[in-house]
Design a protein around this motif. Structure first.
Motif, mmCIF file in Angstrom:
data_model
loop_
_atom_site.group_PDB
_atom_site.id
_atom_site.type_symbol
_atom_site.label_atom_id
_atom_site.label_comp_id
_atom_site.label_asym_id
_atom_site.label_seq_id
_atom_site.Cartn_x
_atom_site.Cartn_y
_atom_site.Cartn_z
ATOM 1 N N GLU A 162 0.749 -1.220 -0.110
ATOM 2 C CA GLU A 162 -0.095 0.020 0.149
ATOM 3 C C GLU A 162 0.904 1.266 -0.111
ATOM 4 O OE1 GLU A 162 -3.025 2.406 3.164
ATOM 5 O OE2 GLU A 162 -2.950 0.087 3.204
ATOM 6 N N TRP A 163 1.764 1.283 0.831
ATOM 7 C CA TRP A 163 2.818 2.584 0.945
ATOM 8 C C TRP A 163 3.449 2.668 -0.398
ATOM 9 C CZ3 TRP A 163 7.841 3.715 0.152
ATOM 10 C CH2 TRP A 163 8.259 5.122 0.460
ATOM 11 N N GLY A 164 3.962 1.612 -1.165
ATOM 12 C CA GLY A 164 4.701 1.525 -2.285
ATOM 13 C C GLY A 164 3.624 2.259 -3.213
ATOM 14 N N ALA A 165 2.422 1.692 -3.345
ATOM 15 C CA ALA A 165 1.500 2.230 -4.327
ATOM 16 C C ALA A 165 0.977 3.786 -4.213
ATOM 17 C CB ALA A 165 0.178 1.378 -4.443
ATOM 18 N N ASP A 166 0.781 3.999 -2.867
ATOM 19 C CA ASP A 166 0.539 5.307 -2.458
ATOM 20 C C ASP A 166 1.523 6.582 -2.780
ATOM 21 O OD1 ASP A 166 -2.156 4.506 -1.815
ATOM 22 O OD2 ASP A 166 -1.475 4.706 0.353
ATOM 23 N N ALA A 167 2.766 5.966 -2.746
ATOM 24 C CA ALA A 167 3.863 6.837 -2.878
ATOM 25 C C ALA A 167 4.399 6.658 -4.167
ATOM 26 C CB ALA A 167 5.070 6.389 -1.871
ATOM 27 N N GLY A 168 4.124 5.722 -4.979
ATOM 28 C CA GLY A 168 4.458 5.859 -6.284
ATOM 29 C C GLY A 168 5.754 5.082 -6.528
ATOM 30 N N ARG A 169 6.384 4.363 -5.494
ATOM 31 C CA ARG A 169 7.819 3.908 -5.419
ATOM 32 C C ARG A 169 7.687 2.383 -5.331
ATOM 33 N NH1 ARG A 169 11.469 7.925 -2.133
ATOM 34 N NH2 ARG A 169 10.360 6.837 -0.349
ATOM 35 N N SER A 170 8.062 1.744 -5.955
ATOM 36 C CA SER A 170 8.333 0.216 -5.566
ATOM 37 C C SER A 170 9.703 -0.178 -4.963
ATOM 38 C CB SER A 170 7.796 -0.538 -6.889
ATOM 39 O OG SER A 170 8.954 -0.230 -7.742
ATOM 40 N N ARG A 171 10.511 0.550 -4.985
ATOM 41 C CA ARG A 171 12.028 0.284 -4.709
ATOM 42 C C ARG A 171 12.674 1.563 -3.748
ATOM 43 N NH1 ARG A 171 16.093 -0.561 -7.652
ATOM 44 N NH2 ARG A 171 16.904 -2.134 -6.558
ATOM 45 N N PRO A 172 11.933 1.850 -2.407
ATOM 46 C CA PRO A 172 12.489 2.734 -1.708
ATOM 47 C C PRO A 172 13.745 2.202 -0.900
ATOM 48 C CG PRO A 172 10.459 1.571 -0.516
ATOM 49 C CD PRO A 172 10.828 1.274 -1.918
ATOM 50 N N TYR A 173 14.828 2.935 -1.177
ATOM 51 C CA TYR A 173 16.085 2.735 -0.449
ATOM 52 C C TYR A 173 16.634 1.465 -1.273
ATOM 53 C CZ TYR A 173 14.309 6.385 2.356
ATOM 54 O OH TYR A 173 13.475 7.363 2.739
ATOM 55 N N GLY A 174 16.257 0.991 -2.443
ATOM 56 C CA GLY A 174 16.710 -0.242 -2.944
ATOM 57 C C GLY A 174 16.015 -1.518 -2.582
ATOM 58 N N MET A 175 14.966 -1.341 -1.662
ATOM 59 C CA MET A 175 14.048 -2.425 -1.356
ATOM 60 C C MET A 175 13.148 -2.683 -2.176
ATOM 61 S SD MET A 175 13.662 -1.810 2.808
ATOM 62 C CE MET A 175 12.982 -0.198 2.630
ATOM 63 N N GLU A 176 12.968 -3.969 -2.523
ATOM 64 C CA GLU A 176 11.991 -4.506 -3.575
ATOM 65 C C GLU A 176 10.608 -5.071 -2.839
ATOM 66 O OE1 GLU A 176 12.344 -4.575 -6.673
ATOM 67 O OE2 GLU A 176 14.453 -4.815 -6.931
ATOM 68 N N LEU A 177 9.569 -3.833 -2.617
ATOM 69 C CA LEU A 177 8.376 -4.101 -2.044
ATOM 70 C C LEU A 177 7.721 -5.276 -2.496
ATOM 71 C CD1 LEU A 177 7.580 -0.434 -1.199
ATOM 72 C CD2 LEU A 177 8.986 -2.153 0.245
ATOM 73 N N ALA A 178 7.438 -5.367 -3.760
ATOM 74 C CA ALA A 178 6.557 -6.482 -4.355
ATOM 75 C C ALA A 178 7.316 -7.790 -3.971
ATOM 76 C CB ALA A 178 6.474 -6.305 -6.042
ATOM 77 N N GLU A 179 8.489 -7.893 -4.190
ATOM 78 C CA GLU A 179 9.103 -9.150 -3.763
ATOM 79 C C GLU A 179 8.899 -9.566 -2.024
ATOM 80 O OE1 GLU A 179 13.123 -9.901 -4.924
ATOM 81 O OE2 GLU A 179 12.729 -9.235 -7.027
ATOM 82 N N LEU A 180 9.193 -8.482 -1.432
ATOM 83 C CA LEU A 180 8.868 -8.610 -0.116
ATOM 84 C C LEU A 180 7.630 -9.195 0.418
ATOM 85 C CD1 LEU A 180 10.975 -5.586 1.511
ATOM 86 C CD2 LEU A 180 11.460 -8.228 1.846
ATOM 87 N N ALA A 181 6.451 -8.397 -0.153
ATOM 88 C CA ALA A 181 5.222 -8.852 -0.040
ATOM 89 C C ALA A 181 4.872 -10.331 -0.432
ATOM 90 C CB ALA A 181 4.345 -7.919 -0.774
#
Length: 170
Positions: A120-139
């Motif tokens: 949700e944060w990634g979608a709202d912020a329009g970022r999928s890789r904050p600080y190099g983290m792969e949010l989709a992979e983590l989820a």
């Protein structure tokens, strides 16, 4: 309260209750006098990069409870617009902690909650890789672990299931 019970309570300099019992690598309390795992200091302000690096090292060392504390510091000290991200990451780490302790229901619930928060944060912020983290992979990792824990009904290895915050499996 008697003075005897007062001396059994761990208190900080301001008189707040603090549990000083030693803990194992998953944050479980051990008997007083036992050698435990060194605790993460609380309230440390780190850069996001330092947070990711330190949390990753703790996860790889099989200490997701301690990684959760690092993420919690970022959640509490970081900018308001990133609170959901860091809280979600803390939930992922504590979900892994519960899964490694054998708490199937709590672990799966926290893993799914954390997965939803980081997505949700990634979608709202329009970022999928904050600080190099792969949010989709983590989820995806979190949901796979939640299912594995529920299907297996038993504790999992914290090291074996440690996620790679910046992509890929450890």
């Amino acid at each position: 309260m008697s003075s005897t019970s007062d001396t059994r309570r761990d208190r900080d300099t301001e008189g707040r209750a603090r549990n000083a019992r030693p803990r194992d690598g998953l944050g479980r309390p051990l008997p007083y006098g036992t050698d435990g795992v060194e605790r993460q200091p609380e309230g440390v302000v780190r850069t996001p990069e330092e947070t990711v690096v330190e949390a990753q090292a703790l996860l790889e060392d099989g200490k997701p409870f301690h990684a959760h504390e690092v993420f919690e510091d970022a959640w509490k000290s970081g900018p308001d617009e990133e609170r959901t991200l860091w809280r979600g990451l803390a939930q992922l780490a504590v979900g892994l902690t519960h899964a490694a302790r054998g708490n199937v229901t709590g672990g799966a619930r926290l893993l799914r909650r954390g997965a939803g928060a980081v997505e949700e944060w990634g979608a709202d912020a329009g970022r999928s890789r904050p600080y190099g983290m792969e949010l989709a992979e983590l989820a995806e990792w979190a949901r796979q672990l939640a299912t594995a824990v529920e299907d297996g009904g038993a504790a999992v290895g914290a090291r074996e299931w440690a996620p790679r915050l910046r992509g890929g499996k450890t």
